[in-house]
Design a protein around this motif. Structure first.
Motif, PDB file in Angstrom:
ATOM      1  N   THR A  60       0.712  -1.203   0.055  1.00 25.90           N
ATOM      2  CA  THR A  60      -0.084   0.069   0.039  1.00 25.90           C
ATOM      3  C   THR A  60       0.937   1.254  -0.053  1.00 25.90           C
ATOM      4  O   THR A  60       0.420   2.168  -0.610  1.00 25.90           O
ATOM      5  N   TYR A  61       1.846   1.314   0.807  1.00 26.31           N
ATOM      6  CA  TYR A  61       2.669   2.389   0.857  1.00 26.31           C
ATOM      7  C   TYR A  61       4.179   2.274  -0.103  1.00 26.31           C
ATOM      8  O   TYR A  61       4.843   2.990   0.180  1.00 26.31           O
ATOM      9  N   GLY A  62       4.143   1.249  -0.646  1.00 27.66           N
ATOM     10  CA  GLY A  62       5.384   1.168  -1.626  1.00 27.66           C
ATOM     11  C   GLY A  62       6.734   1.189  -0.663  1.00 27.66           C
ATOM     12  O   GLY A  62       7.621   1.778  -1.231  1.00 27.66           O
ATOM     13  N   LEU A  63       6.755   0.434   0.366  1.00 27.82           N
ATOM     14  CA  LEU A  63       7.806   0.570   1.164  1.00 27.82           C
ATOM     15  C   LEU A  63       8.945  -0.248   0.598  1.00 27.82           C
ATOM     16  O   LEU A  63       8.896  -1.416   0.153  1.00 27.82           O
ATOM     17  N   PRO A  64      10.299   0.093   0.586  1.00 25.28           N
ATOM     18  CA  PRO A  64      11.335  -0.502   0.078  1.00 25.28           C
ATOM     19  C   PRO A  64      11.964  -1.670   1.012  1.00 25.28           C
ATOM     20  O   PRO A  64      11.631  -1.378   2.258  1.00 25.28           O
ATOM     21  N   ALA A  65      12.788  -2.562   0.733  1.00 26.39           N
ATOM     22  CA  ALA A  65      13.355  -3.327   1.640  1.00 26.39           C
ATOM     23  C   ALA A  65      14.210  -2.833   2.764  1.00 26.39           C
ATOM     24  O   ALA A  65      14.261  -3.322   3.714  1.00 26.39           O
ATOM     25  N   SER A  66      14.704  -1.546   2.419  1.00 29.67           N
ATOM     26  CA  SER A  66      15.264  -0.730   3.503  1.00 29.67           C
ATOM     27  C   SER A  66      14.536  -0.364   4.663  1.00 29.67           C
ATOM     28  O   SER A  66      14.943   0.006   5.852  1.00 29.67           O
ATOM     29  N   VAL A  67      13.214  -0.332   4.548  1.00 28.99           N
ATOM     30  CA  VAL A  67      12.390  -0.063   5.572  1.00 28.99           C
ATOM     31  C   VAL A  67      11.604  -1.524   5.993  1.00 28.99           C
ATOM     32  O   VAL A  67      11.606  -1.876   7.105  1.00 28.99           O
ATOM     33  N   VAL A  68      11.084  -2.210   5.212  1.00 28.21           N
ATOM     34  CA  VAL A  68      10.518  -3.557   5.701  1.00 28.21           C
ATOM     35  C   VAL A  68      10.939  -4.599   4.617  1.00 28.21           C
ATOM     36  O   VAL A  68      10.607  -4.711   3.513  1.00 28.21           O
ATOM     37  N   PRO A  69      12.135  -5.228   5.268  1.00 30.44           N
ATOM     38  CA  PRO A  69      12.466  -6.172   4.304  1.00 30.44           C
ATOM     39  C   PRO A  69      11.790  -7.554   4.392  1.00 30.44           C
ATOM     40  O   PRO A  69      10.907  -7.906   5.000  1.00 30.44           O
ATOM     41  N   PRO A  70      12.049  -8.604   3.224  1.00 30.98           N
ATOM     42  CA  PRO A  70      11.244  -9.766   3.356  1.00 30.98           C
ATOM     43  C   PRO A  70      11.423 -10.743   4.288  1.00 30.98           C
ATOM     44  O   PRO A  70      10.600 -11.460   4.733  1.00 30.98           O
ATOM     45  N   PHE A  71      12.470 -10.726   5.032  1.00 33.71           N
ATOM     46  CA  PHE A  71      12.848 -11.522   6.129  1.00 33.71           C
ATOM     47  C   PHE A  71      12.698 -10.900   7.469  1.00 33.71           C
ATOM     48  O   PHE A  71      13.472 -11.314   8.401  1.00 33.71           O
ATOM     49  N   TRP A  72      11.688  -9.921   7.789  1.00 34.30           N
ATOM     50  CA  TRP A  72      11.485  -9.179   9.000  1.00 34.30           C
ATOM     51  C   TRP A  72      11.269 -10.245  10.022  1.00 34.30           C
ATOM     52  O   TRP A  72      11.529  -9.912  11.056  1.00 34.30           O
ATOM     53  N   HIS A  73      10.579 -11.357   9.607  1.00 30.56           N
ATOM     54  CA  HIS A  73      10.304 -12.268  10.781  1.00 30.56           C
ATOM     55  C   HIS A  73      11.255 -13.012  11.251  1.00 30.56           C
ATOM     56  O   HIS A  73      10.961 -13.330  12.495  1.00 30.56           O
ATOM     57  N   ASN A 154      12.840 -18.366  -1.515  1.00 31.28           N
ATOM     58  CA  ASN A 154      11.454 -18.155  -1.619  1.00 31.28           C
ATOM     59  C   ASN A 154      11.084 -17.760  -0.383  1.00 31.28           C
ATOM     60  O   ASN A 154      10.780 -18.299   0.617  1.00 31.28           O
ATOM     61  N   ARG A 155      10.630 -16.272  -0.314  1.00 33.10           N
ATOM     62  CA  ARG A 155      10.205 -15.732   1.036  1.00 33.10           C
ATOM     63  C   ARG A 155       9.008 -16.495   1.591  1.00 33.10           C
ATOM     64  O   ARG A 155       9.003 -16.814   2.986  1.00 33.10           O
ATOM     65  N   ASP A 156       7.870 -16.566   0.837  1.00 27.55           N
ATOM     66  CA  ASP A 156       6.734 -17.258   1.568  1.00 27.55           C
ATOM     67  C   ASP A 156       7.009 -18.602   2.262  1.00 27.55           C
ATOM     68  O   ASP A 156       6.637 -19.039   3.097  1.00 27.55           O
ATOM     69  N   GLU A 157       7.891 -19.374   1.481  1.00 29.89           N
ATOM     70  CA  GLU A 157       8.186 -20.789   1.996  1.00 29.89           C
ATOM     71  C   GLU A 157       9.046 -20.781   3.258  1.00 29.89           C
ATOM     72  O   GLU A 157       8.906 -21.288   4.186  1.00 29.89           O
ATOM     73  N   ASP A 158       9.965 -19.783   3.255  1.00 29.05           N
ATOM     74  CA  ASP A 158      10.754 -19.332   4.434  1.00 29.05           C
ATOM     75  C   ASP A 158       9.792 -18.956   5.547  1.00 29.05           C
ATOM     76  O   ASP A 158       9.965 -19.517   6.647  1.00 29.05           O
ATOM     77  N   PHE A 159       8.962 -18.076   5.578  1.00 30.63           N
ATOM     78  CA  PHE A 159       8.020 -17.715   6.394  1.00 30.63           C
ATOM     79  C   PHE A 159       7.116 -18.784   6.865  1.00 30.63           C
ATOM     80  O   PHE A 159       7.110 -19.115   8.196  1.00 30.63           O
ATOM     81  N   VAL A 160       6.553 -19.685   6.122  1.00 27.61           N
ATOM     82  CA  VAL A 160       5.899 -20.825   6.503  1.00 27.61           C
ATOM     83  C   VAL A 160       6.753 -21.890   7.341  1.00 27.61           C
ATOM     84  O   VAL A 160       6.330 -22.351   8.582  1.00 27.61           O
ATOM     85  N   GLN A 161       7.855 -21.811   6.926  1.00 30.26           N
ATOM     86  CA  GLN A 161       8.738 -22.657   7.782  1.00 30.26           C
ATOM     87  C   GLN A 161       9.325 -22.321   9.047  1.00 30.26           C
ATOM     88  O   GLN A 161       9.071 -22.838  10.192  1.00 30.26           O
ATOM     89  N   PHE A 162       9.394 -21.069   9.027  1.00 30.09           N
ATOM     90  CA  PHE A 162       9.766 -20.218  10.373  1.00 30.09           C
ATOM     91  C   PHE A 162       8.636 -20.124  11.294  1.00 30.09           C
ATOM     92  O   PHE A 162       8.793 -20.302  12.490  1.00 30.09           O
TER      93      PHE A 162
END
Length: 190
Positions: A60-73, A154-162
């Motif tokens: 929604t806010y077009g945030l770059p990975a420097s603000v919200v990275p894929p592996f924040w979890h 694969n970010r989604d697979e990593d999130f699910v496994q995490f």
């Protein structure tokens, strides 16, 4: 049965049974989430809800990975910050809130974006790779393990496994706790 006795009509509700209207009219209000105290079941629900919201927020806010990275979890500092921001958003956009609450959220969101940039820079997670946040070793502590980047395809697979791993670890801790209880007294055995 005499003529003074009346049987309840089939359509008439039984006043002794709970009514569907006895349930609260509004869902539970937002409440702070202490990630350290969640049960395995609560954690799974909170992870999925936060992930859905963070994905909405970044697109929604077009945030770059420097603000919200894929592996924040994988970084507690980002989880706590994003979780607090999510809670604030829920409260600001609650229908019972006053009309200026969303402006307050956006003002606080600007501050949170700067903190998120600081956290991301400190932890070193990137768009296509991740590494554990480096820890400063204090005098007298054992040296830190080497920190290496790990490419995650694969970010989604990593999130699910995490999440599966986190839920399993919490479940194991719960099982071990309950196994240590005396069934007769409900107290911890020595």
């Amino acid at each position: 049965m005499n003529e003074n006795d009346t049987a309840p009509e089939a359509d008439e509700p039984d006043l002794d049974e709970p009514d569907e209207f006895d349930a609260p009219l509004l869902p539970e209000p937002p409440h702070p989430i202490n990630w350290n105290l969640l049960t395995s079941e609560e954690a799974e629900a909170e992870w999925l809800e936060l992930n859905k919201w963070v994905n909405w927020l970044r697109t929604t806010y077009g945030l770059p990975a420097s603000v919200v990275p894929p592996f924040w979890h994988r970084h507690p500092e980002l989880v706590w910050e994003l979780s607090a921001l999510h809670l604030h958003w829920l409260a600001a956009y609650d229908s019972e809130q006053n009309a200026s609450a969303p402006l307050g959220w956006h003002r606080d969101f600007a501050d949170a974006r700067q903190r998120l940039r600081d956290w991301v820079a400190a932890c070193g997670t990137r768009l296509d790779r991740d590494r554990p946040t480096r820890q400063t070793v204090w005098p007298g502590e054992d040296p830190a393990e080497p920190v290496e980047d790990r490419i995650i395809a694969n970010r989604d697979e990593d999130f699910v496994q995490f999440v599966l791993d986190d839920v399993a670890a919490r479940k194991q801790a719960e099982d071990e706790f309950y196994a240590g209880l005396d069934p007769a007294s409900g107290e911890l055995r020595d």
